[in-house]
Design an enzyme around this catalytic site. Structure first.
Site, PDB file in Angstrom:
ATOM      1  N   ASN A   1      56.052  37.241  59.562  1.00 29.77           N
ATOM      2  CA  ASN A   1      55.978  38.172  60.688  1.00 29.77           C
ATOM      3  C   ASN A   1      56.995  39.311  60.596  1.00 29.77           C
ATOM      4  O   ASN A   1      56.752  40.404  61.114  1.00 29.77           O
ATOM      5  CB  ASN A   1      56.185  37.412  62.000  1.00 29.77           C
ATOM      6  CG  ASN A   1      56.274  38.344  63.191  1.00 29.77           C
ATOM      7  OD1 ASN A   1      55.296  38.938  63.615  1.00 29.77           O
ATOM      8  ND2 ASN A   1      57.480  38.507  63.725  1.00 29.77           N
TER       9      ASN A   1
ATOM     10  N   SER B   1      48.587  44.657  60.511  1.00 24.70           N
ATOM     11  CA  SER B   1      48.608  45.697  61.536  1.00 24.70           C
ATOM     12  C   SER B   1      47.304  46.477  61.514  1.00 24.70           C
ATOM     13  O   SER B   1      46.677  46.643  60.460  1.00 24.70           O
ATOM     14  CB  SER B   1      49.771  46.664  61.277  1.00 24.70           C
ATOM     15  OG  SER B   1      49.685  47.800  62.120  1.00 24.70           O
TER      16      SER B   1
ATOM     17  N   TYR C   1      54.236  52.498  56.448  1.00 28.77           N
ATOM     18  CA  TYR C   1      54.064  51.187  57.084  1.00 28.77           C
ATOM     19  C   TYR C   1      52.635  50.678  56.863  1.00 28.77           C
ATOM     20  O   TYR C   1      52.426  49.515  56.504  1.00 28.77           O
ATOM     21  CB  TYR C   1      54.371  51.293  58.575  1.00 28.77           C
ATOM     22  CG  TYR C   1      54.234  49.999  59.349  1.00 28.77           C
ATOM     23  CD1 TYR C   1      55.195  48.999  59.230  1.00 28.77           C
ATOM     24  CD2 TYR C   1      53.156  49.793  60.203  1.00 28.77           C
ATOM     25  CE1 TYR C   1      55.076  47.813  59.948  1.00 28.77           C
ATOM     26  CE2 TYR C   1      53.036  48.615  60.923  1.00 28.77           C
ATOM     27  CZ  TYR C   1      53.997  47.625  60.789  1.00 28.77           C
ATOM     28  OH  TYR C   1      53.868  46.460  61.496  1.00 28.77           O
TER      29      TYR C   1
ATOM     30  N   LYS D   1      51.302  47.192  54.853  1.00 26.53           N
ATOM     31  CA  LYS D   1      50.474  46.151  55.458  1.00 26.53           C
ATOM     32  C   LYS D   1      49.155  45.984  54.700  1.00 26.53           C
ATOM     33  O   LYS D   1      48.612  44.871  54.614  1.00 26.53           O
ATOM     34  CB  LYS D   1      50.223  46.475  56.931  1.00 26.53           C
ATOM     35  CG  LYS D   1      51.475  46.337  57.795  1.00 26.53           C
ATOM     36  CD  LYS D   1      52.049  44.927  57.687  1.00 26.53           C
ATOM     37  CE  LYS D   1      53.255  44.699  58.577  1.00 26.53           C
ATOM     38  NZ  LYS D   1      53.751  43.312  58.515  1.00 26.53           N
TER      39      LYS D   1
ATOM     40  N   ILE E   1      50.539  46.368  70.885  1.00 25.44           N
ATOM     41  CA  ILE E   1      51.016  45.184  71.607  1.00 25.44           C
ATOM     42  C   ILE E   1      52.314  45.522  72.330  1.00 25.44           C
ATOM     43  O   ILE E   1      53.181  46.227  71.800  1.00 25.44           O
ATOM     44  CB  ILE E   1      51.254  44.005  70.633  1.00 25.44           C
ATOM     45  CG1 ILE E   1      49.994  43.710  69.800  1.00 25.44           C
ATOM     46  CG2 ILE E   1      51.696  42.766  71.402  1.00 25.44           C
ATOM     47  CD1 ILE E   1      48.804  43.232  70.585  1.00 25.44           C
TER      48      ILE E   1
END
Length: 242
Positions: free
Chosen positions: A83, A135, A148, A152, A181
């Site tokens: 995570n 993601s 990023y 992922k 989120i």
């Protein structure tokens, strides 16, 4: 169902947000959970105190030697949840070399090293569960999250490549990809009403999710009930990737 009694789990980046919710749910279902973060021993301990049957273990995943030290503290585990991640928001050509390396090293390299470190024990037991947290940015073209998103996507490719290699040993590996989120990472942006509304406008379900929307899918993949799922991905984004 979803009984993890007798299982041990390591959840990286689990002192807050999605990771904390995952660690809490796995512990609730009977697993002994190692709660891990990079910031400080104190933060790991504070999170662990809120989760029964958990043990705090600090590790900076940017350093290979600390991954080795982490394994020495935990020993083999049955469940590994990847995570922890680093995210910087910049235009594509504004990332410093350090920012680029930190994202690649934490989100991709450390995932590889952790999988490599913990899979052997799982294979010997002929039972193991690995879940990477991806993601929606693997798919969306966010103007400030290009690197990023790349990390992922690379992590998901590892899942796909490793799944057929691990499956004969009773070890599954899957990816869970959250959308927007409500977490500490997003607190500043979502605290701006205009920004939050712009985000919500891109979500077919019409609202921002919470960590508790993510953890049940991880529990499924970590349980005996999820034994026939490997090399797969569960998108939990309210339809945002569409």
């Amino acid at each position: 169902m979803f009984d993890l009694t007798g299982k041990t789990a390591l959840v990286t980046g689990s002192t807050q947000g999605i990771g904390f919710e995952i660690a809490s749910l796995l512990a609730k279902q009977g697993a002994k959970v190692f709660v891990s973060g990079a910031a400080s021993d104190e933060k790991c301990k504070a999170a662990s105190e809120k989760i029964p049957n958990s043990v705090p273990v600090r590790a900076n995943l940017l350093k290979a030697e600390e991954i080795d030290a982490l394994y020495e503290k935990t020993g083999d585990v049955d469940i590994l949840v990847l995570n922890a991640s680093i995210q910087y928001k910049r235009q594509w050509d504004e990332f410093s070399i350090e920012e680029y390396d930190n994202q690649m090293n934490c989100n991709v390299k450390s995932s590889y090293l952790l999988i490599k470190k913990y899979t052997e024990g799982m294979k010997k037991k002929r039972w193991g569960r690995i879940v990477a947290i991806g993601s929606v940015n693997q798919y969306n073209q966010h103007p400030e999250l290009s690197i990023y998103g790349v990390t992922k996507a690379a992590q998901m490719k590892m899942v796909q490549n490793f799944a057929p290699l691990f499956a004969p040993f009773g070890v599954t590996i899957n990816n869970v990809a959250p959308g927007a989120i409500e977490t500490p990472r997003n607190e500043e942006a979502l605290g701006d009403a205009a920004i939050k509304q712009a985000v919500v406008d891109k979500i077919p379900c019409g609202y921002v999710g919470s960590p508790s929307d993510i953890s049940p899918a991880v529990l499924l993949l970590c349980s005996e009930e999820g034994r026939y799922i490997t090399g797969s991905e569960i998108m939990i984004d309210g339809g945002m990737h569409l």
